[in-house]
Design an enzyme around this catalytic site. Structure first.
Site: not given
Length: 725
Positions: A269, A273-274, A489-490, A493, A565
């Site tokens: 989507p 295409k249209t 936490h961030e 990563h 995660d």
């Protein structure tokens, strides 16, 4: 037909007769007349009040006339109803008397004459007599009426004896009663016609129930051409060849080739295409019919098949032509599929479509173009060569295609000097054409909100974050302990990614709640790769688990915010073992046959084709990969715990860190807040010296410009986003 009707282009007949627009151009002598039709005089006066834009009404207005007629009929029936229940058929100078009073008048020879209508005796007295009516009022009447029941010969002899001049009359036909008795049937018929018109979706009536709803694209409307399409070069080339075949079929038929009967546009989507079909309509130069697959489906069996026949009859009448059906999966689904069998109406419509495309009678010169994002559910008979000879994949654009899409959508938007579409295209991998169009629109709205004359790169950066992640929720109140947990936490990563050689660079880490996430870390791929080795996926699992490991290293326990995660790490490990053949113990084999929806990536069902012992080995291999990645992340973070605390403290102060700032912190530099944050307090409170305040404001303005110049956006990849849920 009047001269004005002759000059009007016949475009509205697309649904009935399929006529093309044949109106004159502005260079013909009829152009001044068309200007008058639009309500503009030769002197340039404004259109008169009450005139419709585009010309006068097209002929007799049946819809308006039918509404007026219906109102008059309804009013007439109400009058009949009122007259029936509240009116009386007896004149006011006629008394309704009892049988006893009638006998007294008859025996007293006071009745001069009478008219007998069925059982009713309508008498006329010689002189007025005081009579008492049904209401009990006494008044002089010369005419009366009484119901005698069955009149026999004895009663007639009695009238002759008393000298009554009587005669029999036939009761006149009461049209009022007839209309009143027919009133329920009229209402039922009107209600049924109303329901049929509503199901038709238009004022054409019940006789057009099986007619096609295809719309003929008007040549007067603004056209979309292939110059307005980017990011789908292969699809443009395939469709351009179709248009050339229609314009010059002999060039391609001289070597024995034939015109393709159908082209199926397949893709996720939002890939355009249209929009490509609209470009075909603008480039074709032949009649172009468009409709949706749901227009064939009705509650009555056989209507869809009738509309398919009518559609191809219109196509034959205008051959060579192009027919475009959007969302063909609404009518072309696999026959007999689903619980309880298939759908009779949809299957009959599909059968008729198959016959029209490649049946006993061929439709030469009629090319069908269809679009769908669900090719896996289409019937195999519809996809075979001879019906859809070509299947064109319209996929998400690459970096070059994204740059072209952005250039098209920013043609009419004033851009600031520092806007770099190439950098923006590199920063948006995985976005479709519709996503990029939405991004440009959001950037323009954001610039308008701040009363800017041009759209800047910072507007595109903010719009990109809003489109890909959601709006920032700065009003959300987060406790300080939870805020520190999200920061660790961030940074977990980001730091693990920085410590692993060859991993995707960090683009941004933030603890500002965005969308449903309390914090987000973005990663920027160096290039758009499609094939990755085993080491890349192991590094990726290690980076995904870095947030959980950071919580464990600092706080001694983990929180529930890392559920996403775990899910992503387990899914990658399962694919490595069961699909990609990256397990040493299980070897290069696949385990578990799946049925997936193409382009959607969702598993419908999974067939287990291995033993219990193999299943146990698969579980052990998945667990080994995930736990090994976790141990690796823990070793990296414990060895660099001082850097972890440094990055977290800075993130808590700044709330957002980009990749370059993280690199500077790891190199030992000290980050400082921009100067305008420090001068903001002086600007608010002041010190009474206007010259110093002006210099402070000047420095503040320069500092802001320098910060905006340094904050140009880098690229990011939506699939590499690690939210803290």
């Amino acid at each position: 037909m009047s001269e004005r009707d002759q000059e009007r282009p016949e475009v509205e007949e697309s649904e009935e007769g399929g006529e093309r627009s044949s109106g004159p151009s502005s260079s013909r002598p009829g152009a001044p007349l068309r200007d008058r039709d639009r309500g503009v005089s030769a002197e340039g006066r404004q259109p008169g009040r009450g005139k419709r834009k585009g010309g006068p009404s097209r002929g007799f207005q049946w819809r308006r006339a039918s509404k007026v007629l219906f109102l008059w009929i309804f009013f007439f029936l109400v009058v009949i109803f009122a007259a029936k229940f509240f009116g009386s058929n007896i004149p006011s100078d006629t008394a309704v008397i009892s049988f006893k009073t009638y006998r007294e008048l008859l025996q007293g020879r006071k009745i001069r004459s009478a008219d007998i209508v069925e059982t009713s005796f309508q008498g006329h007295l010689a002189e007025p007599e005081p009579l008492q009516d049904e209401a009990g009022n006494t008044k002089s009447y010369q005419h009366f009426v009484v119901n005698l029941g069955i009149i026999d010969s004895q009663t007639r002899k009695e009238w002759e004896e008393y000298g009554v001049d009587f005669k029999f009359k036939t009761k006149p036909y009461n049209w009022l009663n007839f209309l009143f008795n027919m009133l329920p049937w009229f209402l039922f018929a009107g209600l049924w016609i109303f329901i049929l018109r509503q199901m038709q979706g238009g004022p054409k009536g019940a006789f057009s129930f099986g007619k096609s709803r295809a719309k003929l694209v008007s040549e007067d409307k603004p056209k979309v051409t292939f110059k307005d399409v980017a990011g789908a070069e292969e699809a443009k080339q395939e469709l351009q060849e179709i248009i050339e075949i229609l314009k010059d079929p002999r060039k391609f038929q001289k070597l024995g080739g034939r015109i393709p009967k159908g082209v199926l546009l397949v893709g996720p989507p939002g890939t355009g295409k249209t929009y490509i079909a609209k470009a075909v309509a603008g480039e074709a130069g032949v009649p172009f019919f468009s409709m949706s697959g749901s227009d064939f489906v009705e509650m009555f069996v056989g209507v869809g098949a009738s509309r398919v026949r009518d559609l191809f009859e219109q196509g034959k009448a205008h051959a060579p032509c192009i027919i475009f059906i959007d969302e063909i999966d609404a009518v072309g689904r696999h026959r007999g599929a689903g619980i309880g069998g298939g759908h009779d109406e949809r299957e009959q419509t599909l059968n008729q479509l198959l016959v029209e495309m490649d049946g006993f009678e061929s439709n030469e010169g009629v090319i069908l173009i269809a679009a769908t994002n669900r090719p896996d559910v289409l019937d195999p008979a519809l996809l075979r060569p001879g019906r859809f000879d070509r299947q064109v994949v319209v996929d998400r654009p690459d970096v070059k295609g994204r740059e072209g899409v952005l250039a098209i959508h920013t043609r009419h938007i004033p851009l600031a000097k520092g806007v770099n579409l190439k950098v923006l295209a590199r920063a948006t991998p995985g976005l479709s054409q519709a996503d990029l169009a939405n991004l440009v629109n959001e950037a323009a709205l954001l610039a308008s909100r701040y009363n800017r004359d041009r759209v800047t790169m910072l507007d595109f950066e903010a719009a990109k974050d809003k489109v890909m992640m959601g709006a920032e929720r700065r009003s959300l109140i987060i406790p300080e302990e939870e805020r520190r947990l999200v920061a660790y936490h961030e940074i977990g990563h980001a730091l693990v990614s920085k410590l692993i050689p060859g991993s995707d660079p960090v683009h941004k880490a933030t603890i500002i709640p965005i969308g449903r996430a309390l914090g987000v870390t973005h990663f920027l791929p160096l290039d758009e790769r499609h094939v990755h080795p085993k080491s890349y996926w192991f590094d990726r699992i290690t980076m995904i688990l870095g947030g959980r490991v950071a919580e464990k290293v600092v706080f001694g326990e983990t929180a529930n915010g890392a559920a996403d995660d775990y899910e992503r790490a387990t899914a990658i490990a399962r694919n490595m073992v069961c699909e990609w053949g990256m397990s040493e113990r299980l070897g290069p084999m696949t385990y578990g046959k799946k049925e997936e929806e193409i382009f959607l990536g969702r598993e419908i069902a999974q067939h287990r084709d291995y033993s219990e012992r193999t299943a146990q080995t698969i579980d052990e291999e998945i667990k080994e990969i995930v736990t090994s990645a976790e141990r690796r992340a823990e070793d990296l973070l414990r060895a660099n715990e001082d850097k972890l605390h440094l990055l977290v403290n800075t993130l808590l102060e700044f709330e957002v860190l980009d990749g370059s700032q993280i690199d500077r912190l790891l190199a030992g530099e000290v980050l400082r807040r921009p100067a305008h944050h420090r001068h903001r307090g002086n600007g608010q409170h002041g010190n009474g010296r206007s010259g110093q305040g002006a210099r402070d404001r000047g420095r503040e303005s320069k500092d802001r410009e320098r910060e905006d110049e340094e904050a140009k956006p880098l690229a990011q990849e939506p699939e590499k986003t690690t939210p803290e849920d």
